[in-house]
Design a protein around this motif. Structure first.
Motif, short mmCIF file in Angstrom:
data_model
loop_
_atom_site.label_atom_id
_atom_site.label_comp_id
_atom_site.label_asym_id
_atom_site.label_seq_id
_atom_site.Cartn_x
_atom_site.Cartn_y
_atom_site.Cartn_z
N ASP A 72 0.79 5.32 1.78
CA ASP A 72 0.10 6.01 2.87
C ASP A 72 -0.66 7.21 2.27
O ASP A 72 -0.45 7.57 1.13
N HIS A 108 0.85 -1.19 0.00
CA HIS A 108 0.00 0.00 0.00
C HIS A 108 0.88 1.24 0.00
O HIS A 108 2.09 1.16 0.25
N HIS A 117 4.73 0.07 -0.13
CA HIS A 117 5.49 -0.68 0.85
C HIS A 117 4.57 -1.72 1.51
O HIS A 117 3.35 -1.64 1.36
FE LIG Z 1 2.25 2.38 5.38
#
Ligand SMILES: [Fe+2]
Ligand SMILES: O=C(O)CCC(=O)C(=O)O
Length: 356
Positions: A235, A233, A291
């Motif tokens: 952020d 994913h 990540h």
């Molecule tokens: Fe993350």
């Protein structure tokens, strides 16, 4: 926190340079998560000196979107006590934690039990729901927002059950907020904007402190397709400040090759990465990189089975003020790739599809 010490300035791949001088040059040159010393930036009054660090940070955020920040000014004892309070919290009986349950993406506060979140890049609610059912993230978390919000309240455990927990987390929240302001100033300088460009757009502390606990798990359970401690994913906000223990498992994707590279823990550093809103603000000049958290090397528990040790991390997700409109920054290209978006709408929209 037991982290091992690596005296490296560059952390190119799973193997730090000091461990091996035989890493092929190409492999190391492609993708780096540099260790950047923030001490000069914090202490200096010289614009030139500040600019040097700012340029290092911005160029790393353009290339890989990830850095390790050293000499960041956060007291290691404060980090340690936050890890301890977090561990104590997750050790509480399930029945206690369940009463503090996360309820609403607009609040984004409270305890999230294993299986409730499935982070992914998909924006399709059906696809995410299927993924969550098949391969939920193997983690539990406690989400904390700003404490003085008139609508949304933090889900604090009582002082009797978790003495000192609330005050510790409130202090840590402030510390992380201040570091966010500093790093955003460095980004402003690195993008040739005025140093305080972001200050009034990020001063309302609309952040999210996430305590994370990844329980020990039989390694076979993490081997199934699509299963991870936290799926791949990016952020959502401006920056994430990530504090990890010594266990390892965080991996960052090389956008050029698609390969995931371990972001091995380095003692006393903070992993800092760009989130989607900052990437969008900068017209993708700064990179928000995929990540995930996978199993670190497992420990054998029998001839046929092994167990992946438990892991703790703390992520501080920094956001602009929820009222800030995010639209293409100056000095980031002539053609805006994205329409303006309201921060609050964007963050709540992303959160509402990742939870059940
Ligand atoms: Fe993350
Ligand atoms: O636990 C970690 O190391 C990373 C967690 C993470 O990426 C997240 O919660 O967004």
């Amino acid at each position: 926190m037991l982290q091992y010490r690596l005296s490296v300035f560059l952390h190119p791949t799973s193997l730090a340079r000091s461990f091996s001088s035989s890493i092929p040059r190409r492999a190391t040159a492609q993708f780096r998560i540099p260790v950047i010393d923030f001490s000069k930036f914090r202490a200096s009054t010289s614009a030139q000196e500040k600019k040097e660090t700012a340029d290092e940070i911005v160029s790393a955020f353009k290339e890989s979107g990830f850095i390790y920040l050293s000499n960041h000014g956060v007291d290691p004892q404060q980090v340690q006590s936050t890890f301890k309070k977090s561990a104590d919290f997750f050790a509480l009986p399930y029945d206690v934690k369940r009463k503090l349950a996360w309820e609403d993406p607009r609040s984004n506060r409270g305890y999230v039990e294993i299986g409730r979140e499935r982070v992914t890049q998909s924006a399709d609610p059906d696809e995410i729901a299927t993924l969550r059912e098949k391969a939920p993230d193997f983690k539990e978390s406690m989400e904390i927002g700003r404490d003085w919000d008139s609508t949304w309240k933090n889900q604090w455990p009582s002082e009797t059950i978790a003495p000192g927990f609330k005050q510790n987390m409130l202090d840590f929240y402030e510390t992380c907020h201040e570091l966010h302001v500093q790093i955003m100033r460095s980004i402003a300088i690195g993008l040739d904007l005025q140093e305080h460009f972001f200050d009034d757009k990020i001063d309302e502390k609309c952040h999210n402190l996430r305590l994370l606990s990844y329980p020990a798990i039989k390694s076979t359970l993490l081997k199934d397709e699509g299963q991870a401690r936290a799926g791949a994913h990016s952020d959502y906000g401006t920056l994430t400040l990530l504090f990890q223990d010594s266990v390892g498992g965080l991996e960052v994707q090389n956008p050029q090759t698609g390969e995931f590279i371990p972001a091995t823990p380095i003692a006393d550093t903070i992993v800092v990465n760009v989130g989607d809103l900052l990437a969008r603000w900068s017209n993708d000049v700064l990179r928000s990189t995929l990540h995930r958290v996978v199993a670190p090397p497992a420990q054998a528990i029998s001839e046929t089975e092994s167990v992946t040790p438990k892991r703790q991390s703390i992520a501080f997700f920094c956001n602009p003020n929820f009222s800030t409109e995010v639209s293409c920054l100056p000095n980031c290209g002539d053609q805006a790739k994205y329409p303006p978006v309201n921060t609050g709408d964007y963050i709540v929209g992303r959160l509402s599809v990742t939870y059940t």
